[in-house]
Design a protein around this motif. Structure first.
Motif, short mmCIF file in Angstrom:
data_model
loop_
_atom_site.label_atom_id
_atom_site.label_comp_id
_atom_site.label_asym_id
_atom_site.label_seq_id
_atom_site.Cartn_x
_atom_site.Cartn_y
_atom_site.Cartn_z
N ASP A 190 4.63 21.70 50.27
CA ASP A 190 5.98 21.53 49.73
C ASP A 190 5.87 21.14 48.26
OD1 ASP A 190 7.24 22.04 52.17
OD2 ASP A 190 7.11 19.94 52.79
N TYR A 191 6.85 21.56 47.49
CA TYR A 191 6.86 21.24 46.06
C TYR A 191 8.12 20.46 45.72
CZ TYR A 191 7.33 21.77 41.03
OH TYR A 191 7.51 21.51 39.68
N VAL A 192 7.93 19.29 45.08
CA VAL A 192 9.04 18.43 44.70
C VAL A 192 8.89 18.05 43.23
CG1 VAL A 192 10.26 16.27 45.12
CG2 VAL A 192 9.21 17.49 47.04
N SER A 193 9.83 18.47 42.41
CA SER A 193 9.81 18.09 41.00
C SER A 193 10.66 16.84 40.80
CB SER A 193 10.35 19.22 40.12
OG SER A 193 10.48 18.78 38.78
N LEU A 238 9.58 9.38 51.05
CA LEU A 238 8.22 9.77 51.43
C LEU A 238 8.14 10.18 52.90
CD1 LEU A 238 6.11 7.05 49.57
CD2 LEU A 238 6.31 9.47 48.99
N ALA A 239 9.00 9.59 53.74
CA ALA A 239 8.96 9.90 55.18
C ALA A 239 9.28 11.36 55.46
CB ALA A 239 9.93 8.99 55.94
N ARG A 240 9.93 12.05 54.51
CA ARG A 240 10.27 13.46 54.69
C ARG A 240 9.04 14.36 54.63
NH1 ARG A 240 13.70 14.62 49.82
NH2 ARG A 240 14.05 16.65 50.81
N PHE A 241 7.94 13.83 54.11
CA PHE A 241 6.77 14.68 53.86
C PHE A 241 5.57 14.16 54.64
CE2 PHE A 241 9.45 14.41 50.03
CZ PHE A 241 9.88 15.72 49.97
N GLN A 242 5.38 14.71 55.81
CA GLN A 242 4.26 14.30 56.67
C GLN A 242 3.09 15.27 56.59
OE1 GLN A 242 4.13 11.35 58.27
NE2 GLN A 242 6.09 10.94 57.26
N SER A 243 3.28 16.40 55.94
CA SER A 243 2.18 17.33 55.72
C SER A 243 1.93 17.40 54.21
CB SER A 243 2.51 18.70 56.31
OG SER A 243 3.72 19.20 55.79
N GLY A 244 1.39 18.51 53.73
CA GLY A 244 1.04 18.59 52.32
C GLY A 244 2.25 18.65 51.41
N VAL A 245 2.17 17.93 50.27
CA VAL A 245 3.28 17.92 49.32
C VAL A 245 2.75 17.71 47.90
CG1 VAL A 245 3.68 15.43 49.63
CG2 VAL A 245 5.53 16.89 48.76
N HIS A 248 1.86 4.85 52.63
CA HIS A 248 2.20 6.15 53.20
C HIS A 248 0.94 6.97 53.48
CE1 HIS A 248 4.57 9.72 54.02
NE2 HIS A 248 3.83 10.41 53.15
N VAL A 249 -0.02 6.99 52.54
CA VAL A 249 -1.21 7.82 52.74
C VAL A 249 -2.11 7.27 53.84
CG1 VAL A 249 -1.20 8.69 50.38
CG2 VAL A 249 -2.53 6.65 50.93
N ASP A 250 -2.00 5.96 54.10
CA ASP A 250 -2.83 5.38 55.15
C ASP A 250 -2.44 5.90 56.54
OD1 ASP A 250 -4.29 3.99 53.31
OD2 ASP A 250 -3.19 2.10 53.56
N THR A 251 -1.25 6.50 56.64
CA THR A 251 -0.83 7.07 57.93
C THR A 251 -1.28 8.52 58.09
OG1 THR A 251 1.30 7.88 57.10
CG2 THR A 251 1.21 5.57 57.85
N LEU A 252 -1.79 9.11 57.02
CA LEU A 252 -2.22 10.51 57.06
C LEU A 252 -3.71 10.58 57.35
CD1 LEU A 252 -0.33 11.79 53.88
CD2 LEU A 252 0.47 11.80 56.25
N GLY A 312 -6.50 14.81 50.94
CA GLY A 312 -5.92 15.82 50.06
C GLY A 312 -4.55 16.31 50.45
N ARG A 313 -3.77 15.51 51.18
CA ARG A 313 -2.47 15.97 51.64
C ARG A 313 -1.35 15.70 50.63
NH1 ARG A 313 -3.33 19.82 54.39
NH2 ARG A 313 -1.22 19.76 55.26
N ILE A 314 -1.64 14.86 49.64
CA ILE A 314 -0.64 14.57 48.61
C ILE A 314 -1.23 14.87 47.24
CG2 ILE A 314 0.70 12.75 47.47
CD1 ILE A 314 1.02 11.40 50.14
N VAL A 315 -0.49 15.61 46.45
CA VAL A 315 -0.88 15.96 45.09
C VAL A 315 0.18 15.41 44.15
CG1 VAL A 315 -1.42 17.82 43.47
CG2 VAL A 315 -2.00 18.06 45.91
N ILE A 316 -0.25 14.69 43.12
CA ILE A 316 0.70 14.20 42.11
C ILE A 316 0.27 14.74 40.75
CG2 ILE A 316 1.34 12.14 43.40
CD1 ILE A 316 -0.48 10.49 41.66
N THR A 317 1.24 15.08 39.93
CA THR A 317 0.95 15.48 38.55
C THR A 317 1.72 14.57 37.62
OG1 THR A 317 2.76 17.02 38.03
CG2 THR A 317 0.95 17.86 39.41
N GLY A 318 1.18 14.40 36.43
CA GLY A 318 1.87 13.55 35.47
C GLY A 318 1.34 13.73 34.06
N SER A 319 2.19 13.36 33.09
CA SER A 319 1.87 13.59 31.68
C SER A 319 1.54 12.32 30.92
CB SER A 319 3.07 14.26 30.98
OG SER A 319 3.44 15.44 31.64
N HIS A 320 1.68 11.16 31.55
CA HIS A 320 1.47 9.92 30.83
C HIS A 320 0.31 9.16 31.44
CE1 HIS A 320 6.06 9.93 29.82
NE2 HIS A 320 5.39 10.85 29.19
N ASN A 321 -0.83 9.24 30.81
CA ASN A 321 -2.01 8.56 31.32
C ASN A 321 -1.78 7.05 31.40
OD1 ASN A 321 -4.67 8.46 32.23
ND2 ASN A 321 -5.46 8.09 30.18
#
Length: 388
Positions: A42-45, A63-70, A88-92, A96-105
Motif C-alpha cells: 500500500d502507498y500512503v503519501s 497504523l492499525a489500518r496497515f497490517q501488511s506491507g505499506v 506497531h512493528v513489534d506486532t509484525l 521489511g513490511r514498513i517502508v518510510i521515505t523522508g527528506s529531512h535527515n
C-alpha cells in the motif's frame, strides 16, 4: 526508468529490519524507487492532508489500518508517527513490511535514534550518479551543468528551469519546516555564497562576515542544509603523520547542477572559462564517491588531508585497513607536477602501503609515477571498485 545502484542494499535491508527508511533530498527519486521495489505494498503519501491529519490525530488508529506491507511517503510531515511505529512493528512477524521515505535527515534521524533503534535499516539516496546515467551518453559538461536530479532526465526539463523552481519551492519550503527562518532573502544570499565555496575548507567566520550575519546563525544554516542532504561536510583525516593538520572540514554541495544555478551559470559552455571550474569538478568527483558509499551501505570512510604547510590530498578513502589517496584535477591533460602531493603523502603513509589515484577530466586511464590515473568516465570501474 534508470536502475539505481542502491537497489541491492535496500533488498538486503528489507530482510534484516522491520522498517526500511529511504532518506535523501527532495526529488532524488525516493518515491519512485520505493514504489518500484515495493510495488505490492500500500502507498500512503503524508503530503496528502487527509492522511496527514488522521496520522496526527489518531496515530494508533492510522497504523492499525496497515497490517501488511505499506509505504509511508514523506514521513517527516508527521514526525511523531515514528514513535508509534515502535510498538506497531513489534506486532509484525516479517521483516521489511514498513517502508518510510523522508527528506529531512535532521528531523528523521533524531526520531529514529530515540524510537526505532535496532528496528530500522537506513538507505540514503542522492540524485543520479554519472555511472547510473552512463546509458544517456552525456559528456562531462552536461553532467556538471545539469546535475543528477531524475526529473531533468525523465521529464526533459531544462536544468535552469528545474533548479530555479527547486530553489524557490523545495528549499524554501523545507528550510522553513526545519527551522523558523524568517529572512529568506538573507538565507538565499548565504546559499549563493556557500555555493561559491564548494570544495573549500569551511570557514564560518569568513562566511559570517561576507553574509553580514552572526557566527551562530551561519552554523545553524549549515546544519539545515546538511539536514536536507544539500551539502556534505568532508572531515579531515585523523592521522597526522607527526604533522600539524587542518581540523576544519571541507564543504561540498551534493549536486553540481544546483551549484551552477546558484552561481548564475546559464549555459554548459560557460563552464570551460568559469573560475570555479576546478571546484565544480572536484565537487563532482567527491559526490560520486559519496553516492557510491551510500549505495553500498557506507562501507568506507571519506576524508581529506592537509597539513600546516598546505600540503594536501583531496580525498583519502579508507576501507578497512586499505587507504587510498585521491588527487583531483580538472584539466584534460595531466602535468608532471600533479603527482607532487600524492608522492609526498605516500612517503608519509608508506607504513600503511597506500594506493594513489589521480582523477582528471580526460578520458584515458593508465598508470604513471606509481599512481593510477583515472579518466572521469571510468571513476566507478577504475577507482571505486578497485579501492574497496
Amino acid at each position: 526508468m534508470i536502475d539505481r545502484h542502491i537497489e541491492v542494499e535496500i533488498a538486503t535491508l528489507r530482510t534484516e529490519f522491520p522498517i526500511v527508511a529511504i532518506l535523501g533530498p527532495r526529488q532524488s527519486g525516493k518515491t519512485t524507487l520505493a514504489r518500484k521495489l515495493f510495488a505490492e505494498y500500500d502507498y500512503v503519501s503524508l503530503e496528502d492532508i487527509d492522511h496527514r491529519e488522521f496520522a496526527k490525530s489518531d496515530p494508533r488508529g492510522f497504523l492499525a489500518r496497515f497490517q501488511s506491507g505499506v509505504i509511508f511517503d514523506e514521513v517527516q510531515r508527521v514526525p511523531d508517527l515514528i514513535s508509534y511505529l515502535q510498538t506497531h512493528v513489534d506486532t509484525l512477524r516479517e521483516p521489511g513490511r514498513i517502508v518510510i521515505t523522508g527528506s529531512h535527515n535532521f528531523l528523521l534521524m533524531e526520531q529514529i535514534t530515540q524510537s526505532l533503534a535496532g528496528r530500522v535499516g537506513i538507505a540514503k539516496l542522492l540524485p543520479f550518479s554519472a555511472h547510473e546515467m552512463r546509458g544517456l551518453n552525456l559528456d562531462l559538461s552536461d553532467i556538471l551543468f545539469c546535475g543528477g536530479y531524475p526529473r531533468i532526465y525523465d521529464q526533459h526539463i531544462r536544468p535552469e528551469t528545474f533548479y530555479k523552481n527547486y530553489i524557490a519551492t523545495y528549499i524554501e519550503k523545507d528550510i522553513r519546516q526545519i527551522k523558523q527562518i524568517t529572512k529568506m532573502d538573507g538565507f538565499l544570499t548565504f546559499l549563493r555564497i556557500l555555493a561559491g565555496r564548494t570544495g573549500q575548507e569551511l570557514n564560518l567566520s569568513s562566511i559570517s562576515e561576507q553574509c553580514g550575519v552572526v557566527h551562530g546563525t551561519v552554523r545553524e544554516w549549515i546544519s539545515v542544509l546538511e539536514a536536507s542532504f544539500l551539502i556534505y561536510r568532508l572531515p579531515p583525516y585523523h592521522k597526522n603523520y607527526n604533522k600539524r593538520i587542518v581540523k576544519n572540514p571541507k564543504v561540498y554541495f551534493t549536486d553540481t547542477g544546483l551549484v551552477c544555478s546558484l552561481l548564475g551559470i546559464r549555459d554548459k559552455d560557460q563552464l570551460d572559462y568559469h573560475f570555479l571550474k576546478g571546484a565544480l569538478f572536484e565537487t563532482f568527483v567527491v559526490t560520486e564517491l559519496l553516492k557510491s558509499n551510500f549505495n553500498s551501505g557506507e562501507q568506507f570512510g571519506l576524508y581529506f588531508w592537509r597539513d600546516n604547510h598546505r600540503k594536501e590530498i583531496d580525498v583519502i578513502l579508507e576501507s578497512g585497513m586499505k587507504q587510498s589517496g585521491i588527487e583531483i584535477k580538472a584539466g584534460k591533460t595531466v602535468r608532471s607536477d600533479a603527482f607532487t602531493g600524492l608522492e609526498y603523502w605516500r612517503s608519509l603513509a608508506k607504513a600503511d602501503d597506500p594506493t594513489t589515484y589521480l582523477v582528471y577530466a580526460g578520458e584515458e586511464s593508465y598508470e604513471r609515477n606509481g599512481t593510477h590515473v583515472v579518466g572521469w568516465s571510468s571513476l566507478h570501474e577504475q577507482l571505486i571498485q578497485t579501492a574497496l
